[in-house]
Design a protein around this motif. Structure first.
Motif, PDB file in Angstrom:
ATOM      1  N   GLU A  99      26.039   2.453  20.807  1.00 38.37           N
ATOM      2  CA  GLU A  99      26.502   2.100  19.464  1.00 38.37           C
ATOM      3  C   GLU A  99      27.324   0.815  19.451  1.00 38.37           C
ATOM      4  OE1 GLU A  99      26.520   1.854  15.647  1.00 38.37           O
ATOM      5  OE2 GLU A  99      25.284   3.286  16.769  1.00 38.37           O
ATOM      6  N   PRO A 103      24.542  -1.818  17.756  1.00 36.65           N
ATOM      7  CA  PRO A 103      24.882  -0.967  16.607  1.00 36.65           C
ATOM      8  C   PRO A 103      23.665  -0.655  15.742  1.00 36.65           C
ATOM      9  CG  PRO A 103      26.430  -2.801  16.815  1.00 36.65           C
ATOM     10  CD  PRO A 103      25.301  -3.064  17.768  1.00 36.65           C
ATOM     11  N   ALA A 104      23.629   0.567  15.246  1.00 35.49           N
ATOM     12  CA  ALA A 104      22.510   0.981  14.402  1.00 35.49           C
ATOM     13  C   ALA A 104      22.351   0.054  13.206  1.00 35.49           C
ATOM     14  CB  ALA A 104      22.711   2.424  13.949  1.00 35.49           C
TER      15      ALA A 104
END
Length: 217
Positions: A99, A103-104
């Motif tokens: 993450e 990061p998404a």
């Protein structure tokens, strides 16, 4: 590993996580890396670290194929805080690294790879992240199927997953990996005469990973 290796300190559920990021080798005309590969190391209680030779070999393969490679130490290893947690906390470490380095919200392609204990942890990360559409590639090497409950590979991830094992692995018998793979009809690439650490066969291991990554676009 190369002139573009950057040391990182990330945040994890047990405290700081020590990591390194190896910059991708960009092909002619490529404006950006293909994605970020996160690579997990062998058992923390038996000398496993992000500098393990198999882990570094995996990183080199991804870098050569245009991926940024991130290696990190699980809790209790090197400068990473915390204590060994039998894979459960280590999974949370891996997900925390993902993450932060991909990061998404950034929409980057990611790859997951692991060796031995790291392959076990990676299998559970793959199971957690694949339904989110975030994972593009997976590589599991010397998967510790005789020692831990390795997660099945999601069926629609099979073509994107490379499983490699040594024929003469005396740490994780090939039979244990086949017993894990058989119900899934998941192919396993076997390196003849290969041991757990692939002594003398790391170039072959790297070439197998490169071929897999190049064949999947």
């Amino acid at each position: 590993m190369n002139a573009q290796t950057e040391r990182l300190t990330l945040s994890g559920p047990a405290g700081a996580i020590e990591a390194v990021r190896d910059a991708a080798t960009l092909a002619d005309g490529a404006a950006a890396p293909r994605g970020v590969a996160i690579i997990a190391h062998p058992h923390p209680l038996f000398g496993g670290t992000m500098d393990n030779k198999v882990v570094q070999t995996l990183a080199r393969a991804f870098v050569q194929c245009g991926w940024t490679a991130v290696r990190f130490n699980f809790r209790g290893v090197g400068a990473t805080e915390g204590v060994y947690d039998e894979g459960q906390g280590e999974l949370q470490d891996l997900l925390a690294v993902v993450e932060q380095v991909a990061p998404a919200a950034a929409g980057q392609r990611i790859a997951l790879a692991g060796f031995s204990f790291g392959a076990f942890v990676t299998s559970h990360a793959l199971a957690a992240l694949w339904p989110q559409g975030r994972v593009d590639q997976a590589v599991l090497v010397g998967t510790a199927a005789s020692r831990f409950a390795v997660a099945p590979v999601p069926p629609d991830a099979h073509l994107r997953t490379l499983v490699v094992h040594g024929e003469h692995d005396d740490t994780v018998p090939l039979a244990a990996v086949m017993d894990w793979a058989r119900p899934q009809i998941l192919p396993v690439t076997v390196i003849p005469a290969g041991g757990h650490f692939f002594h003398g066969q790391l170039p072959l291991l790297k070439n197998l990973v490169v071929r897999h990554l190049q064949s999947r676009g």
